[in-house]
Design a protein around this motif. Structure first.
Motif, PDB file in Angstrom:
ATOM      1  N   TRP A 313       0.881  -1.157   0.000  1.00  0.00           N
ATOM      2  CA  TRP A 313       0.000   0.000   0.000  1.00  0.00           C
ATOM      3  C   TRP A 313       0.926   1.217   0.000  1.00  0.00           C
ATOM      4  O   TRP A 313       1.810   1.324   0.850  1.00  0.00           O
ATOM      5  CB  TRP A 313      -0.842   0.050   1.265  1.00  0.00           C
ATOM      6  CG  TRP A 313      -1.934  -0.960   1.399  1.00  0.00           C
ATOM      7  CD1 TRP A 313      -1.862  -2.164   2.016  1.00  0.00           C
ATOM      8  CD2 TRP A 313      -3.297  -0.816   0.955  1.00  0.00           C
ATOM      9  NE1 TRP A 313      -3.084  -2.811   1.984  1.00  0.00           N
ATOM     10  CE2 TRP A 313      -3.987  -1.989   1.331  1.00  0.00           C
ATOM     11  CE3 TRP A 313      -3.997   0.181   0.272  1.00  0.00           C
ATOM     12  CZ2 TRP A 313      -5.335  -2.198   1.058  1.00  0.00           C
ATOM     13  CZ3 TRP A 313      -5.347  -0.021  -0.004  1.00  0.00           C
ATOM     14  CH2 TRP A 313      -5.999  -1.200   0.384  1.00  0.00           C
ATOM     15  N   ARG A 332       1.390   6.328   2.731  1.00  0.00           N
ATOM     16  CA  ARG A 332       1.554   5.429   3.875  1.00  0.00           C
ATOM     17  C   ARG A 332       3.030   5.453   4.307  1.00  0.00           C
ATOM     18  O   ARG A 332       3.926   5.631   3.496  1.00  0.00           O
ATOM     19  CB  ARG A 332       1.116   4.014   3.445  1.00  0.00           C
ATOM     20  CG  ARG A 332       1.588   2.872   4.336  1.00  0.00           C
ATOM     21  CD  ARG A 332       2.752   2.138   3.689  1.00  0.00           C
ATOM     22  NE  ARG A 332       3.224   1.003   4.484  1.00  0.00           N
ATOM     23  CZ  ARG A 332       3.046  -0.266   4.151  1.00  0.00           C
ATOM     24  NH1 ARG A 332       2.410  -0.561   3.042  1.00  0.00           N
ATOM     25  NH2 ARG A 332       3.531  -1.219   4.921  1.00  0.00           N
ATOM     26  N   TYR A 407      -8.753  -0.480   3.112  1.00  0.00           N
ATOM     27  CA  TYR A 407      -7.571   0.148   3.710  1.00  0.00           C
ATOM     28  C   TYR A 407      -7.791   0.456   5.194  1.00  0.00           C
ATOM     29  O   TYR A 407      -6.924   0.195   6.030  1.00  0.00           O
ATOM     30  CB  TYR A 407      -7.206   1.426   2.964  1.00  0.00           C
ATOM     31  CG  TYR A 407      -5.942   2.072   3.491  1.00  0.00           C
ATOM     32  CD1 TYR A 407      -4.706   1.510   3.248  1.00  0.00           C
ATOM     33  CD2 TYR A 407      -6.009   3.247   4.262  1.00  0.00           C
ATOM     34  CE1 TYR A 407      -3.534   2.077   3.751  1.00  0.00           C
ATOM     35  CE2 TYR A 407      -4.852   3.825   4.764  1.00  0.00           C
ATOM     36  CZ  TYR A 407      -3.626   3.233   4.504  1.00  0.00           C
ATOM     37  OH  TYR A 407      -2.476   3.795   5.018  1.00  0.00           O
TER      38      TYR A 407
END
Length: 663
Positions: A313, A332, A407
């Motif tokens: 991610w 992230r 997510y």
């Protein structure tokens, strides 16, 4: 239509397909209604495939059988096989892919065979029926004994070879691997060809052939945490350009690899890990291509769902109207594993970790496993999910319905730490895995809405745009600055040991290579149980680096020249010499010297207005060039060689430069 609807994906994972019989099926309650087709004999079931596609395939589970017997009605009528069953399943009615229809009713089916007698089939079916009544360990042992007995009677058929004068160098017992399916067979290697003869007739070809002079890549692979796999790639456009094989033991695999590698007919593409890392470090190779390369080196393959390529991610913003790639908050934190991104959750996990006895683990589930891969790809490969979950899809509310929700769940859920798959960044497929392309009925959610396409964040108007923007994020300056840290966690020195503990990156011990040695477990049932556990838990990639991974060198962006409106920059002449991008240009008197990504050095004479020299120096990109004196130019590349073209050539394994006399 003549194409068979039957495939190994209609069986349970690990179930074995033996053979099939041409026959006619009827329901005992209505013998006049007969259906022609083929009866497939498998280790846990019988599957009848009707010839006409309007009828569903019928799956008869041995464990649900009440009785299997042969009856003859007298006269000249053939003997019939009668099967009484209390539950069965219907599949692929009208050839529509959908969850299986389970029929909870007692029924008796009759089969009349075209070319064999019912008595010939009865004994083995009764044997498999008896095995189904045993506990799992005894059942697995009995089926394995039947399988081994049948397999040992199988011999490689040399009639299928291209040339009767060919001599077999070595023959192996092997399995051909595809997602969730293992085809047993015989592998034969000759001086010119690789032959694989499947144990059953499920393959479209009776024998698979790969010419050795067409092979260009061979990788040793880890399969179920054992070094027994071999992934072989051939040239594009050949009849069989790929095969993934698994051997009985590491010694067999290594012998097959050695035979292929040393064959004079095999010319493999060189693999230089350091070279690829240098190219990535200097911006020649993209982040996407480098991650695909690392996955390949770490035994991750799209043909093996237990070791599917893993990607991070990188975007953390799934609510904004626009995706701002210049804002660090968009991304992230790549220095931490998914499980450590939420400090509150991590604190609870650490409390549990410290209270555990050895072997301890921080995360009870993995970041990549077959179920997690198919969670993302169920719309593209629904048949894989039906195989994995015995003919059922997941509950509609637990499916991949929204990128934002998934997510958030990965950030908060105490048992969800999954990363992504390569399809999220593969622009060539245009995000097709996000669309219900097969128009499958996945069911309705709690609010009554049907499961359809995946809900995208506001900053993406279409699946294609979503994947395109994620790819831009993956190649962004921010990700390039920190990607090495994520590589350390997944493929590098923080993957295991004390560094993994410090990085809060510890998974269940069964996920690590070396934690379990299946070769010393002789009890077939214990071994089978561990194989299932390894498959379902996920596997840590093979460790590639034991020291911190190098950082990517920031790509300097030259600001455009600011000129006043009255000043104009005029292009005098455009010269096109290289096939690919030019990486360095310099001028020496009336000559222009250039190098490019095509590995070629070019010399252009300005006075003569033409190219006077072109030298192909190497197959890898050239990055720079400089004049040594008025007659010699040095060109830099990623090959560790130095060529001096004055009187003779001297080869030195030092920093990569080429010295070429061009006058």
């Amino acid at each position: 239509m003549n194409k068979s609807r039957f495939s190994m994906l209609l069986l349970e994972p690990g179930e074995i397909y033996f053979e099939d019989y041409s026959c006619t099926m009827s329901d005992i309650s209505n013998l006049s209604n007969t259906i022609q087709g083929r009866l497939k004999l498998c280790s846990k079931s019988l599957i009848f495939e009707p010839r006409e596609w309007i009828y569903p395939l019928i799956k008869l589970y041995f464990k649900e059988c009440i009785d299997i017997n042969v009856k003859t009605d007298g006269g000249d009528e053939k003997s019939a096989l009668n099967i009484s069953i209390k539950q069965y399943a219907e599949m692929l009615e009208e050839n529509i892919l959908a969850p299986y229809k389970f029929k909870y009713e007692c029924k008796e089916f009759r089969f009349i065979f075209d070319f064999v007698s019912a008595e010939e089939c009865l004994s083995q079916m009764q044997q498999l029926h008896r095995a189904s009544t045993l506990h799992a360990p005894e059942h697995n042992s009995m089926v394995a004994t039947i399988q081994h007995s049948r397999y040992m009677r199988m011999t490689f058929d040399p009639v299928m070879m291209d040339d009767f004068t060919e001599k077999i160098i070595e023959e192996f017992q092997a399995e051909k691997i595809s997602p969730l399916v293992r085809h047993q067979g015989k592998l034969a290697l000759t001086s010119t060809t690789l032959y694989f003869q499947p144990f059953s007739n499920i393959e479209s070809n009776a024998i698979l052939k790969m010419k050795l002079n067409q092979l260009n890549r061979i990788y040793k692979r880890r399969f179920l945490l054992r070094q027994v796999g071999l992934e072989i790639y051939g040239k594009e456009g050949t009849a069989i350009s790929y095969i993934y094989l698994v051997f009985q033991c590491e010694e067999d695999r290594d012998l097959a690899y050695k035979i292929l590698e040393e064959s004079p007919n095999v010319h493999l593409e060189p693999i230089h890990v350091e070279e690829m890392t240098l190219q990535w470090q200097n911006g020649i190779v993209s982040n996407y291509d480098y991650l695909m390369y690392l996955n390949c080196l770490a035994d991750r393959s799209t043909k093996d769902l237990t070791q599917y390529p893993v990607f991070p991610w990188v975007v953390a913003d799934y609510t904004s109207e626009t995706l701002d790639l210049d804002n660090a908050d968009t991304f992230r934190d790549l220095t931490k594993p998914m499980g450590a991104l939420n400090s509150d959750r991590l604190e609870k996990l650490l409390e549990r970790f410290h209270e555990m006895s050895d072997p301890k683990f921080l995360y009870g589930s993995h970041y990549s496993a077959p179920g997690l891969v198919l969670f993302y790809l169920v719309r593209k490969y629904p048949q894989y999910m039906l195989c994995l979950q015995n003919g059922r899809f997941d509950h509609p509310d637990r499916m991949f319905n929204s990128v934002k929700d998934v997510y958030n769940n990965c950030l908060k859920n105490m048992s969800d730490f999954k990363e992504l798959v390569a399809e999220f960044y593969d622009t060539s497929t245009k995000g097709d895995f996000l669309v219900n392309i097969h128009d499958i009925d996945f069911g309705e959610r709690h609010d009554g809405s049907k499961v359809a396409d995946v809900a995208l964040p506001p900053w993406a108007e279409s699946p294609e745009q979503f994947v395109h923007k994620l790819r831009q994020a993956l190649e962004s300056d921010y990700v390039s600055r920190y990607l090495h840290a994520w590589i350390d966690l997944i493929f590098g020195y923080k993957q295991r040991g004390e560094e993994a503990v410090k990085a809060n990156n510890v998974f269940h011990h069964v996920c690590y290579e070396g934690s379990i040695d299946l070769d010393v477990i002789y009890d077939m049932n214990d071994r089978h149980a561990l194989e299932v556990q390894i498959m379902e838990f996920g596997q840590i990639p093979k460790q590639l680096f034991t020291k911190p991974h190098v950082k990517r060198i920031p790509q300097k962006i030259i600001k455009p020249i600011n000129t006043k409106p009255s000043n104009h920059i005029e292009c005098i002449k455009i010269i096109t010499l290289h096939k690919e991008a030019v990486t360095c240009v310099m001028r020496e008197r009336d000559r222009i010297i250039s190098v490019g990504k095509d590995g070629t050095l070019k010399v252009y004479d300005v006075v003569q207005d033409k190219q006077i020299r072109s030298v192909i120096l190497c197959s890898t990109p050239l990055s720079s060039c400089v004049m040594v004196d008025e007659h010699i130019v040095a060109a830099g590349s990623w090959d560790n060689e130095m060529f001096i073209n004055i009187k003779h050539v001297i080869m030195l394994y030092i920093i990569c430069n080429f010295l070429i006399s061009f006058l």
